[in-house]
Design an enzyme around this catalytic site. Structure first.
Site, PDB file in Angstrom:
ATOM      1  N   GLY A  89       0.775  -1.236   0.000  1.00 46.54           N
ATOM      2  CA  GLY A  89       0.000   0.000   0.000  1.00 46.54           C
ATOM      3  C   GLY A  89       0.805   1.285   0.000  1.00 46.54           C
ATOM      4  O   GLY A  89       0.237   2.369   0.112  1.00 46.54           O
ATOM      5  N   TRP A  91       2.381   2.877  -2.413  1.00 52.08           N
ATOM      6  CA  TRP A  91       2.066   3.778  -3.525  1.00 52.08           C
ATOM      7  C   TRP A  91       0.744   4.501  -3.270  1.00 52.08           C
ATOM      8  O   TRP A  91       0.599   5.672  -3.585  1.00 52.08           O
ATOM      9  CB  TRP A  91       2.028   3.006  -4.844  1.00 52.08           C
ATOM     10  N   ASP A 117      -5.535  -6.189  -5.478  1.00 50.32           N
ATOM     11  CA  ASP A 117      -4.443  -7.124  -5.213  1.00 50.32           C
ATOM     12  C   ASP A 117      -5.028  -8.515  -5.016  1.00 50.32           C
ATOM     13  O   ASP A 117      -6.229  -8.661  -4.733  1.00 50.32           O
ATOM     14  CB  ASP A 117      -3.659  -6.697  -3.964  1.00 50.32           C
ATOM     15  N   ASP A 133      -8.002 -10.523  -8.990  1.00 48.83           N
ATOM     16  CA  ASP A 133      -6.967 -10.901  -9.947  1.00 48.83           C
ATOM     17  C   ASP A 133      -7.214 -10.073 -11.203  1.00 48.83           C
ATOM     18  O   ASP A 133      -8.191 -10.294 -11.921  1.00 48.83           O
ATOM     19  CB  ASP A 133      -7.065 -12.399 -10.254  1.00 48.83           C
ATOM     20  N   ASP A 157       3.399  -1.533  -9.463  1.00 47.42           N
ATOM     21  CA  ASP A 157       4.746  -1.828  -8.953  1.00 47.42           C
ATOM     22  C   ASP A 157       4.893  -3.338  -8.785  1.00 47.42           C
ATOM     23  O   ASP A 157       5.686  -3.811  -7.985  1.00 47.42           O
ATOM     24  CB  ASP A 157       4.965  -1.104  -7.614  1.00 47.42           C
ATOM     25  N   LYS A 197       6.528  -0.904 -13.322  1.00 53.92           N
ATOM     26  CA  LYS A 197       7.890  -1.396 -13.151  1.00 53.92           C
ATOM     27  C   LYS A 197       8.215  -2.442 -14.204  1.00 53.92           C
ATOM     28  O   LYS A 197       7.399  -3.326 -14.495  1.00 53.92           O
ATOM     29  CB  LYS A 197       8.045  -2.014 -11.759  1.00 53.92           C
TER      30      LYS A 197
END
Length: 246
Positions: A89, A91, A117, A133, A157, A197
């Site tokens: 959490g 971000w 998540d 998902d 990320d 990322k």
């Protein structure tokens, strides 16, 4: 109780230095592998880990999104944000006040942030977090329903579980990033931003081509908060053109 992050701190003004002046050495305990010893030693001596703890963030990754937003300015008041793979959490902690998710800045528009998540995430003020998902069928429609419309920012990320094989891990994270980009194409409003990322390694050509097709500007950045020995970098794609006919 999580300490509320200090407001107004810019990543460019604080490098994470000054929180630990002495190098900590970890003794090898019975049953502890050398790799675990080195990881623990690195954590104890990482200035960004110390800074995150001091300022109440859930991880050092918070400073990466700070740096990216300070440079590219996509987390603005009123923005609608989706954070994919948002655990733990950090971000969201950075994004929520910047988009005015709590409406504390009365004269500025109030933003919204949706975190998703695979696991449950401890609540964060101003954010709506769901177990989902994002690769599942209909995930894009569910996210738009939760957001009550399209997103201005999709950020990720996420990293695939490490196999210990550098090339395999690189391919896995690129595949994950490509999937995140596909979802972003479905949920972003025109002009939107995608931040994710990736790992430097030469296999991201297809992803870069896709992003340059769908966005007016694509930058590849390694924030100062990324460890120097890490191959991670972040792609920041801005000015979403719309999906079109692909």
């Amino acid at each position: 109780m999580v300490k509320k992050p200090t407001k107004g701190i810019k990543s460019g003004k604080a490098s994470g230095r000054g929180y630990r002046d002495l190098t900590v050495k970890v003794k090898t305990a019975r049953g502890r592998k050398l790799s675990s010893k080195l990881w623990l030693e690195r954590q104890l001596n990482d200035p960004y880990v110390a800074r995150a703890r001091a300022e109440g963030y859930r991880g050092r990754a918070a400073f990466k999104i700070m740096e990216l937003d300070d440079k590219y300015g996509f987390l603005v008041p009123g923005a609608r944000v989706v954070d994919l793979g948002c655990a733990p959490g950090g971000w969201i902690q950075v994004a929520a006040p910047r988009i005015n998710a709590l409406g504390e800045a009365e004269k500025k528009p109030q933003g919204r942030i949706i975190g998703v998540d695979l696991q449950e995430v401890e609540p964060i003020a101003g954010a709506e977090i769901h177990v989902l998902d994002f690769l599942s069928e209909g995930a894009d429609d569910r996210i738009k329903a939760w957001l009550d419309g399209e997103a201005d920012v999709v950020m990720s990320d996420m990293a695939a579980a490490s196999s210990g094989h550098k090339q395999t891990d690189h391919l896995r994270i690129i595949a994950l990033c490509e999937a995140a980009a596909e979802l972003a194409f479905d949920v972003l409003a025109p002009g939107g931003t995608f931040v994710a990322k990736v790992l430097a390694g030469g296999a991201e050509g297809t992803l870069q081509k896709q992003l340059k097709t769908h966005f007016t500007k694509v930058a590849n950045v390694k924030p100062g908060a990324s460890r120097s020995d890490s191959s991670e970098k972040f792609v920041v794609a801005q000015g979403f053109r719309g999906r079109g006919d692909d």
